[in-house]
Design an enzyme around this catalytic site. Structure first.
Site, mmCIF file in Angstrom:
data_model
loop_
_atom_site.group_PDB
_atom_site.id
_atom_site.type_symbol
_atom_site.label_atom_id
_atom_site.label_comp_id
_atom_site.label_asym_id
_atom_site.label_seq_id
_atom_site.Cartn_x
_atom_site.Cartn_y
_atom_site.Cartn_z
ATOM 1 N N LYS A 36 -10.298 108.117 52.221
ATOM 2 C CA LYS A 36 -9.434 109.266 51.917
ATOM 3 C C LYS A 36 -8.651 109.800 53.131
ATOM 4 C CE LYS A 36 -12.255 110.156 47.904
ATOM 5 N NZ LYS A 36 -11.719 110.168 46.570
ATOM 6 N N ASP A 75 -22.416 109.123 53.308
ATOM 7 C CA ASP A 75 -21.146 108.712 52.717
ATOM 8 C C ASP A 75 -20.191 109.899 52.838
ATOM 9 O OD1 ASP A 75 -18.996 107.957 51.230
ATOM 10 O OD2 ASP A 75 -20.137 107.313 49.473
ATOM 11 N N TYR A 114 -21.902 109.665 44.091
ATOM 12 C CA TYR A 114 -21.085 108.490 43.773
ATOM 13 C C TYR A 114 -20.751 107.775 45.080
ATOM 14 C CZ TYR A 114 -17.087 105.708 42.099
ATOM 15 O OH TYR A 114 -16.227 104.690 41.776
#
Ligand code: PMP
Length: 426
Positions: A271, A243, A148
């Site tokens: 994050k 990523d 994702y």
């Protein structure tokens, strides 16, 4: 368990917020029941509106490696809030955070020479891909089924049943033409990558992968496979993008790149680097970043990017990280994994440092199509079993769990007893 207030808020939310939630997986659709509305957090625990308290394995989906409201982070936020919330001008905090990150990554990921801050992981990836296309002058992107990368149009695509497909949109509202530049292939499959490069190598701007794929379970890849991606991208002059929105500063300072000793051209972060505030970033070699506005022709911008409060929180968070914290949180995750795996259960567990995942089957899946989809019904029961006993796991069996540093061995023993009582009773 009394969840009356959560239910009331959910009813009200349904009237004014689509599906009652600001992000779909919060809706408890995969596990059933009413989403729990949280009120406060302290260390590794969260308390809901009905005053039920839970040991938190969601940790805001990963950012809270030091748990909730670490005093250093709260102090940094308050000090900055006393000065200003936002300017829309440059500010010192973004320089301090960028310098700190580059210093920490210098040895393990020397390709990180420049960093541009944004507000989310989605934005970070979307911008990194634009930069990759601008820099290489090529259009196509290879992504992997099961990874994702946020919800930007061109990335909401999944693989068809064939070995490799040109992407078809995975969401209504995404024109097929948008996703035509995204090629989706299975993870852990060298032949699929080789085939695409041999057919379309000169059109491929970048290969993007979560070095430690953690959005469809924990689909651990071999170092050799990641090295193969590094080699083939170099050969065809495509960029390799890691990523690291989840893995960055979570599996060690250098993220997946350092974990495997692979140096990508671009890295995306989110994050943890925001310490719980909305922050993302994309980073890489100066030569590539010379193409980014205002230095170059690839446009990218943000009113609140490099926000001083978020930057202060991120810097305070990164300063809390050290080898001891990484070891302790990894050991706690290992404790969960061995407690589950030592028993002869139909479910097993796997972890990479402080990220863990429970799956049904004998061997950890490395590809999305190896996940036992039927097991998700059982996960729904497991989720509620744990919730009722004070353990908050993600409301989907495809999501991983995150250990935070305030957790103790006792907390983990309680959690594993709770897991085992569920699995053994079945
Ligand atoms: N990339 C990865 C690897 C992610 O895990 C996520 C979010 N879980 C994103 C990108 C998107 O980040 P955000 O939700 O902050 O937009």
């Amino acid at each position: 368990m009394n969840t009356k207030k959560s239910e009331e808020f959910y009813e009200r939310a349904l009237n004014v917020i689509p599906g009652g939630v600001s992000s779909p997986v919060r809706a408890f659709r995969s596990v059933g029941g009413t989403p729990i509305f949280m009120k406060s957090g302290e260390g590794c625990r969260i308390t809901d509106e009905d005053d039920n308290t839970y040991l938190d394995f969601c940790n805001s989906w990963g950012p809270l490696i030091s748990g909730h409201r670490h005093p250093d982070i709260v102090k940094a936020i308050k000090s900055q809030a006393d000065l200003a919330l936002t300017f829309g001008t440059p500010c010192a905090n973004e320089v301090l955070l960028a310098e700190y990150m580059i210093e920490k990554l210098k040895k393990s990921v020397p390709s990180i020479e420049k960093i541009r801050f944004v507000n989310s992981g989605t934005e970070a990836v979307m911008s990194a891909l634009r930069l990759a296309r601008g820099f290489t002058g090529k259009n196509k992107i290879i992504k992997f089924d099961g990874c994702y990368h946020g919800h930007s149009d061109g990335l909401l695509v999944k693989a068809g049943s064939g070995l490799a497909t040109f992407g078809t949109p995975d969401s209504a509202g995404v024109p097929a033409s948008y996703s035509q530049e995204t090629i989706v292939i299975p993870l852990a499959d060298k032949a699929a990558v080789e085939k695409i490069f041999s057919e379309a190598g000169n059109d491929i701007a970048a290969v993007i992968i979560e070095g430690i794929p953690a959005n469809n379970g924990l689909l651990i890849q071999s170092r050799e496979y990641l090295q193969f991606l590094r080699d083939i991208t170099k050969k065809y002059k495509a960029l390799l993008i890691f990523d690291e929105v989840i893995s960055g500063f979570r599996v060690g300072f250098g993220g997946a790149a350092a974990h495997y000793g692979i140096i990508p051209d671009l890295v995306t972060y989110g994050k943890i680097i925001g310490g719980g505030m909305p922050v993302g970033a994309f980073a890489g070699r100066s030569e590539i970043f010379s193409q980014l506005a205002p230095d170059g022709p690839v446009y990218q911008a943000g009113t609140l990017s490099g926000n001083p409060v978020a930057m202060a929180a991120g810097l305070a968070q990164l300063k809390l990280l050290d080898e001891g914290l990484y070891k302790r949180t990894s050991d706690l995750a290992e404790k969960i994994v061995s407690a589950v795996n030592e028993n002869d259960l139909s479910w097993k567990a796997v972890h990479v440092e402080s990220i863990f995942w429970l799956y049904k089957g004998e061997n950890p899946p490395a590809r999305a199509d190896q996940i036992d989809r039927e097991a998700m019904k059982e996960y729904a029961h497991l989720h509620h079993h744990c919730l009722e006993r004070g353990y908050y796991m993600a409301p989907s069996g495809y999501e991983v769990g995150f250990v935070s540093s305030p957790m103790t061995e006792r907390d983990i023993d309680g959690y594993t007893e709770c897991l085992l009582s569920f699995f053994k009773k079945k």
